[in-house]
Enzyme design. Structure first.
Site, PDB file in Angstrom:
ATOM      1  N   ALA A  66     -10.054 -63.155   0.076  1.00 26.59           N
ATOM      2  CA  ALA A  66     -10.508 -64.286   0.876  1.00 26.59           C
ATOM      3  C   ALA A  66     -10.996 -65.386  -0.062  1.00 26.59           C
ATOM      4  O   ALA A  66     -11.280 -65.145  -1.236  1.00 26.59           O
ATOM      5  CB  ALA A  66     -11.620 -63.854   1.823  1.00 26.59           C
ATOM      6  N   GLU A 134     -15.194 -56.634  -3.514  1.00 25.47           N
ATOM      7  CA  GLU A 134     -16.272 -57.321  -2.793  1.00 25.47           C
ATOM      8  C   GLU A 134     -17.663 -56.989  -3.315  1.00 25.47           C
ATOM      9  O   GLU A 134     -18.541 -57.863  -3.355  1.00 25.47           O
ATOM     10  CB  GLU A 134     -16.193 -56.991  -1.292  1.00 25.47           C
ATOM     11  CG  GLU A 134     -15.103 -57.737  -0.534  1.00 25.47           C
ATOM     12  CD  GLU A 134     -13.781 -56.994  -0.533  1.00 25.47           C
ATOM     13  OE1 GLU A 134     -12.925 -57.331   0.280  1.00 25.47           O
ATOM     14  OE2 GLU A 134     -13.597 -56.076  -1.378  1.00 25.47           O
TER      15      GLU A 134
END
Length: 260
Positions: A66, A134
């Site tokens: 992302a 992440e």
């Protein structure tokens, strides 16, 4: 609709959906997620499309995650909504009645790996790298990664990948069952198209029902899954494709499936 960050090509019933932000390694931002959601809906409704291939533009990345620049200033509420948006894309791919193949041509990280895991199976370049980084940013996967990876490879391997944030090689991804097969980068897309053409020549109602049985059966007891499979098997005997497929076999000719 016109897409800003996606390329869509439909040839001989095979739709190639390419994430096209190579300047940012095809990172997923909110606008691109909206485009993906629209594209998946469009492909689901298009009767000319038999199989979908998802890939990334350029030679470096499938989708490298992302868009961190966009995420960096999000409030908790905005981050929650962003995760829900990504999950809608993932779930729309998983729920498509049509088969979806991921052709992972490079980095598939974070949201990119979540996008690939939403497809029915993954072909990858032998140079691909996969991972969930992440935790190195102080967050965690948010587009279904904790759920889909654990169901695919088991909690132990999912925990290792997600907790460490380390990338794994294409070879390890193959050994772990994350990807189905590896190919040289230059052959990857043609191999995906070849398999898509094979699938597209079958009775696609049966393929769609089989996809349904596999996906839903994973959330049932084995006995309930057997019953669900049998019910779908019976329904297929009300279709023209079942009659055509079986008569063609008996008559020793190639079946001409109509999708009805």
């Amino acid at each position: 609709m016109e897409f800003k960050s996606l390329l869509l090509d439909i040839t001989d019933g095979i739709a190639k959906l390419t994430v096209n932000r190579p300047e940012s390694l095809n990172a997923l931002n909110a606008e691109l997620l909206s485009e993906l959601e629209c594209a998946v809906y469009q492909l689901e409704q298009d009767s000319a499309v038999k199989v979908v291939i998802v890939t990334g533009a350029g030679e470096k990345a499938f989708v490298a995650g992302a868009d961190i620049k966009e995420m960096s200033s999000m409030t908790p509420y905005q981050a929650h909504q962003f995760a829900l948006k990504g999950q809608r894309v993932v779930l729309s791919l998983q729920k498509m009645k049509k088969p979806v193949i991921a052709a992972v041509n490079g980095y598939a990280l974070g949201g990119g790996l979540e996008l690939a895991l939403a497809c029915d199976f993954i072909y990858a370049s032998d140079k691909a790298k996969l991972g969930f980084p992440e935790v190195t940013l102080g967050i965690m996967p948010g587009f279904g990664g904790t759920q889909n990876l654990a169901r695919l490879v088991g909690p132990g391997r999912a925990n290792e990948m997600i907790f460490s944030g380390r990338m794994i090689s294409a070879e390890k991804a193959l050994a772990w069952g994350v990807v189905n097969e590896l190919f040289p980068a230059e052959a990857l897309l043609s191999k995906a198209v070849e398999t898509a053409a094979t699938i597209g020549g079958t009775g696609l109602i049966g393929v769609g029902y089989a996809k349904d049985a596999i996906a839903n059966g994973l959330n049932m007891t084995k006995e309930d899954g057997f019953r669900y499979e049998a019910s779908l098997f019976g329904v297929l005997f009300a279709t023209s494709d079942q009659r055509e497929g079986m008569y063609a076999f008996v008559e020793k000719r190639k079946a001409a499936f109509s999708g009805n």
